[in-house]
Motif scaffolding. Structure first.
Motif, PDB file in Angstrom:
ATOM      1  N   LEU A 127      -9.376  -4.000   2.853  1.00  0.00           N
ATOM      2  CA  LEU A 127      -9.546  -5.090   1.737  1.00  0.00           C
ATOM      3  C   LEU A 127      -8.179  -5.382   2.070  1.00  0.00           C
ATOM      4  O   LEU A 127      -7.299  -6.195   1.782  1.00  0.00           O
ATOM      5  CB  LEU A 127     -10.290  -4.721   0.474  1.00  0.00           C
ATOM      6  N   ALA A 128      -7.297  -4.328   1.726  1.00  0.00           N
ATOM      7  CA  ALA A 128      -5.823  -3.960   0.847  1.00  0.00           C
ATOM      8  C   ALA A 128      -5.366  -5.120   1.923  1.00  0.00           C
ATOM      9  O   ALA A 128      -4.127  -5.384   2.024  1.00  0.00           O
ATOM     10  CB  ALA A 128      -5.332  -2.960   0.928  1.00  0.00           C
ATOM     11  N   HIS A 129      -5.439  -4.248   3.325  1.00  0.00           N
ATOM     12  CA  HIS A 129      -4.851  -4.834   4.446  1.00  0.00           C
ATOM     13  C   HIS A 129      -4.643  -6.495   5.065  1.00  0.00           C
ATOM     14  O   HIS A 129      -4.460  -6.845   5.300  1.00  0.00           O
ATOM     15  CB  HIS A 129      -5.110  -4.040   5.734  1.00  0.00           C
ATOM     16  N   GLU A 130      -6.535  -6.294   4.997  1.00  0.00           N
ATOM     17  CA  GLU A 130      -7.018  -8.530   5.538  1.00  0.00           C
ATOM     18  C   GLU A 130      -6.644  -8.841   4.376  1.00  0.00           C
ATOM     19  O   GLU A 130      -6.229 -10.277   4.470  1.00  0.00           O
ATOM     20  CB  GLU A 130      -8.314  -7.812   5.713  1.00  0.00           C
ATOM     21  N   ALA A 131      -6.872  -8.525   3.410  1.00  0.00           N
ATOM     22  CA  ALA A 131      -6.729  -9.974   1.953  1.00  0.00           C
ATOM     23  C   ALA A 131      -4.804  -9.454   1.501  1.00  0.00           C
ATOM     24  O   ALA A 131      -4.180  -9.874   0.775  1.00  0.00           O
ATOM     25  CB  ALA A 131      -7.285  -9.566   1.170  1.00  0.00           C
ATOM     26  N   LYS A 132      -4.184  -8.167   1.908  1.00  0.00           N
ATOM     27  CA  LYS A 132      -3.111  -8.558   1.903  1.00  0.00           C
ATOM     28  C   LYS A 132      -2.621  -8.108   0.346  1.00  0.00           C
ATOM     29  O   LYS A 132      -1.699  -9.131   0.247  1.00  0.00           O
ATOM     30  CB  LYS A 132      -1.828  -9.487   2.388  1.00  0.00           C
ATOM     31  N   LEU A 133      -3.750  -7.093  -0.193  1.00  0.00           N
ATOM     32  CA  LEU A 133      -2.866  -7.267  -2.149  1.00  0.00           C
ATOM     33  C   LEU A 133      -2.940  -5.399  -1.727  1.00  0.00           C
ATOM     34  O   LEU A 133      -2.599  -5.054  -0.466  1.00  0.00           O
ATOM     35  CB  LEU A 133      -4.834  -7.142  -1.906  1.00  0.00           C
ATOM     36  N   PRO A 134      -2.204  -5.392  -2.832  1.00  0.00           N
ATOM     37  CA  PRO A 134      -1.820  -4.032  -2.961  1.00  0.00           C
ATOM     38  C   PRO A 134      -3.173  -2.404  -3.536  1.00  0.00           C
ATOM     39  O   PRO A 134      -4.194  -3.782  -3.603  1.00  0.00           O
ATOM     40  CB  PRO A 134      -0.939  -4.150  -4.366  1.00  0.00           C
ATOM     41  N   ARG A 135      -2.597  -1.708  -2.840  1.00  0.00           N
ATOM     42  CA  ARG A 135      -3.933  -1.076  -2.665  1.00  0.00           C
ATOM     43  C   ARG A 135      -4.668  -0.345  -4.217  1.00  0.00           C
ATOM     44  O   ARG A 135      -5.993  -0.709  -4.109  1.00  0.00           O
ATOM     45  CB  ARG A 135      -3.517   0.292  -1.729  1.00  0.00           C
ATOM     46  N   ALA A 136      -4.183  -0.593  -4.867  1.00  0.00           N
ATOM     47  CA  ALA A 136      -4.683  -0.372  -6.182  1.00  0.00           C
ATOM     48  C   ALA A 136      -5.653  -1.488  -6.607  1.00  0.00           C
ATOM     49  O   ALA A 136      -6.360  -1.349  -7.614  1.00  0.00           O
ATOM     50  CB  ALA A 136      -3.542  -0.266  -7.085  1.00  0.00           C
ATOM     51  N   VAL A 137      -5.491  -2.588  -6.824  1.00  0.00           N
ATOM     52  CA  VAL A 137      -5.624  -3.885  -7.149  1.00  0.00           C
ATOM     53  C   VAL A 137      -7.318  -3.899  -6.413  1.00  0.00           C
ATOM     54  O   VAL A 137      -8.261  -4.166  -6.456  1.00  0.00           O
ATOM     55  CB  VAL A 137      -4.827  -5.020  -6.757  1.00  0.00           C
ATOM     56  N   ALA A 138      -7.075  -3.610  -4.443  1.00  0.00           N
ATOM     57  CA  ALA A 138      -8.222  -3.142  -3.694  1.00  0.00           C
ATOM     58  C   ALA A 138      -9.144  -2.729  -4.257  1.00  0.00           C
ATOM     59  O   ALA A 138     -10.113  -2.513  -4.490  1.00  0.00           O
ATOM     60  CB  ALA A 138      -7.801  -3.348  -2.412  1.00  0.00           C
ATOM     61  N   GLY A 139      -8.537  -1.056  -4.777  1.00  0.00           N
ATOM     62  CA  GLY A 139      -9.166  -0.062  -5.287  1.00  0.00           C
ATOM     63  C   GLY A 139      -9.802  -0.458  -6.727  1.00  0.00           C
ATOM     64  O   GLY A 139     -11.144  -0.221  -6.956  1.00  0.00           O
ATOM     65  N   ALA A 140      -8.834  -1.107  -7.172  1.00  0.00           N
ATOM     66  CA  ALA A 140      -9.889  -1.427  -8.676  1.00  0.00           C
ATOM     67  C   ALA A 140     -11.067  -2.739  -8.705  1.00  0.00           C
ATOM     68  O   ALA A 140     -12.102  -2.144  -9.432  1.00  0.00           O
ATOM     69  CB  ALA A 140      -8.843  -2.710  -9.857  1.00  0.00           C
ATOM     70  N   ARG A 141     -10.925  -3.426  -7.183  1.00  0.00           N
ATOM     71  CA  ARG A 141     -12.076  -4.268  -6.878  1.00  0.00           C
ATOM     72  C   ARG A 141     -13.216  -3.265  -6.880  1.00  0.00           C
ATOM     73  O   ARG A 141     -14.570  -3.864  -7.240  1.00  0.00           O
ATOM     74  CB  ARG A 141     -11.519  -5.248  -6.250  1.00  0.00           C
ATOM     75  N   VAL A 142     -13.095  -2.672  -5.828  1.00  0.00           N
ATOM     76  CA  VAL A 142     -14.314  -2.027  -5.191  1.00  0.00           C
ATOM     77  C   VAL A 142     -14.587  -0.719  -6.266  1.00  0.00           C
ATOM     78  O   VAL A 142     -16.088  -0.671  -5.680  1.00  0.00           O
ATOM     79  CB  VAL A 142     -13.574  -0.780  -3.768  1.00  0.00           C
ATOM     80  N   ARG A 143     -13.963  -0.237  -6.757  1.00  0.00           N
ATOM     81  CA  ARG A 143     -14.760   0.884  -7.836  1.00  0.00           C
ATOM     82  C   ARG A 143     -15.507  -0.196  -9.398  1.00  0.00           C
ATOM     83  O   ARG A 143     -16.746   0.474  -8.856  1.00  0.00           O
ATOM     84  CB  ARG A 143     -13.465   0.962  -8.723  1.00  0.00           C
TER      85      ARG A 143
END
Length: 180
Positions: A60-76
């Motif tokens: 998600l972080a790579h494909e959506a060009k999101l900060p990894r922390a943001v992608a991590g919060a969404r997935v958690r």
């Protein structure tokens, strides 16, 4: 949404501007609910690992060009509000618009294995309370309740440890090391 985004906000009257803003927030909540449902299912199935060789957060972080922390919060958050996560009513509240993603994230972050059953018993009331107070007050109350429901309490043993930072100063041939 594309049409609304293409209309300059400066062209809207005051009432229209306020109304559109609130409608966009309602739409965001529906989009967040849909995205969290998809993320939870991608994670449950392991789709991104098989198809792309990446765990869902990295994908998600790579494909959506999101900060990894943001992608991590969404997935958690997605994992905890998924049907097997213990906080399913949070997803329902997000879908019906009574809470936003940030509310869902606070609830997911506050939940752990020791308090999730207790929190699950009051999720409806917590989601209702989100609509009658400020976000800051509500999130503080949720965290406080989560600490009370936690058999180990809200104590963080790492907080008892001294700050391990050191500073080094050199004056001429003398070097001093101090603990901050």
């Amino acid at each position: 949404l594309g049409t609304v985004a293409s209309i300059p906000a400066s062209l809207l009257g005051d009432d229209e501007l306020a109304g559109v803003t609130l409608e966009l927030e309602r739409a965001r909540r529906l989009l967040d609910a849909a995205e969290l449902g998809c993320l939870a299912e991608l994670d449950r199935r392991g789709v991104t690992e098989v198809a792309f060789g990446q765990k869902v957060v990295a994908w998600l972080a790579h494909e959506a060009k999101l900060p990894r922390a943001v992608a991590g919060a969404r997935v958690r958050t997605a994992r905890k509000i998924a049907p097997a996560g213990g906080l399913e009513p949070v997803g329902e509240a997000l879908r019906d618009g009574s809470i936003g993603f940030d509310h869902a994230r606070v609830l997911a972050d506050a939940a752990n294995a020791r308090n999730v059953d207790g929190l699950a018993g009051v999720i409806g009331e917590l989601c209702d309370a989100a609509g009658v107070t400020t976000f800051e007050r509500w999130s503080a109350e949720v965290r406080g309740l989560a600490d009370l429901l936690d058999a180990d309490g809200g104590h963080d043993p790492a907080g008892d440890l001294p700050d391990p930072r050191l500073s080094v100063h050199r004056v001429g041939d003398v070097t001093t090391v101090q603990q901050n």
